[in-house]
Design a protein around this motif. Structure first.
Motif, short mmCIF file in Angstrom:
data_model
loop_
_atom_site.label_atom_id
_atom_site.label_comp_id
_atom_site.label_asym_id
_atom_site.label_seq_id
_atom_site.Cartn_x
_atom_site.Cartn_y
_atom_site.Cartn_z
N MET A 114 2.17 25.76 11.77
CA MET A 114 1.96 26.79 12.76
C MET A 114 2.18 26.24 14.16
O MET A 114 2.85 26.85 14.97
CB MET A 114 0.54 27.33 12.60
N ILE A 115 1.61 25.08 14.45
CA ILE A 115 1.78 24.47 15.76
C ILE A 115 3.23 24.08 15.98
O ILE A 115 3.77 24.25 17.07
CB ILE A 115 0.84 23.26 15.92
N ARG A 116 3.87 23.58 14.93
CA ARG A 116 5.27 23.19 15.03
C ARG A 116 6.13 24.40 15.40
O ARG A 116 7.02 24.30 16.24
CB ARG A 116 5.75 22.59 13.71
N THR A 117 5.87 25.55 14.81
CA THR A 117 6.61 26.77 15.12
C THR A 117 6.42 27.18 16.57
O THR A 117 7.38 27.56 17.25
CB THR A 117 6.16 27.92 14.19
N LEU A 118 5.20 27.09 17.06
CA LEU A 118 4.93 27.43 18.46
C LEU A 118 5.64 26.48 19.42
O LEU A 118 6.18 26.90 20.44
CB LEU A 118 3.43 27.43 18.73
N LEU A 119 5.65 25.19 19.08
CA LEU A 119 6.33 24.22 19.92
C LEU A 119 7.84 24.46 19.95
O LEU A 119 8.48 24.34 21.00
CB LEU A 119 6.03 22.80 19.45
N ILE A 120 8.41 24.78 18.81
CA ILE A 120 9.85 25.06 18.75
C ILE A 120 10.17 26.31 19.56
O ILE A 120 11.12 26.33 20.33
CB ILE A 120 10.32 25.21 17.28
N ALA A 121 9.36 27.35 19.42
CA ALA A 121 9.59 28.58 20.17
C ALA A 121 9.46 28.34 21.67
O ALA A 121 10.27 28.85 22.47
CB ALA A 121 8.61 29.66 19.72
#
Length: 77
Positions: free
Chosen positions: A1-8
């Motif tokens: 979840m955090i990885r997705t937010l960082l990528i976005a």
């Protein structure tokens, strides 16, 4: 979840950087838009003088808005 937010977030940052370029909106040079600070006024005045004109505040213009200034008497290129 955090990885997705960082990528976005990183993609949004890259998109905003890509949107920034040397020209302003509608193809105007940077010195025709924005705040009328010393550096911006100096650059616009120099560009106007190079065309043989005089850089002045428009009638009823706001001195703090760079778009309210005009180059009077400049030769057409």
């Amino acid at each position: 979840m955090i990885r997705t937010l960082l990528i976005a977030a990183s993609l949004a940052g890259l998109a905003s950087i890509a949107a920034c370029k040397g020209d302003g909106p509608e193809g105007n040079p940077y010195y025709q838009i924005g705040d009328a600070n010393y550096d911006a006024l100096k650059a616009a005045d120099d560009a106007c003088k190079a065309k043989g004109g005089t850089f002045k505040l428009k009638e009823g213009g706001e001195p703090t808005h760079l778009g309210d200034y005009e180059c009077v008497g400049a030769k057409k290129s």
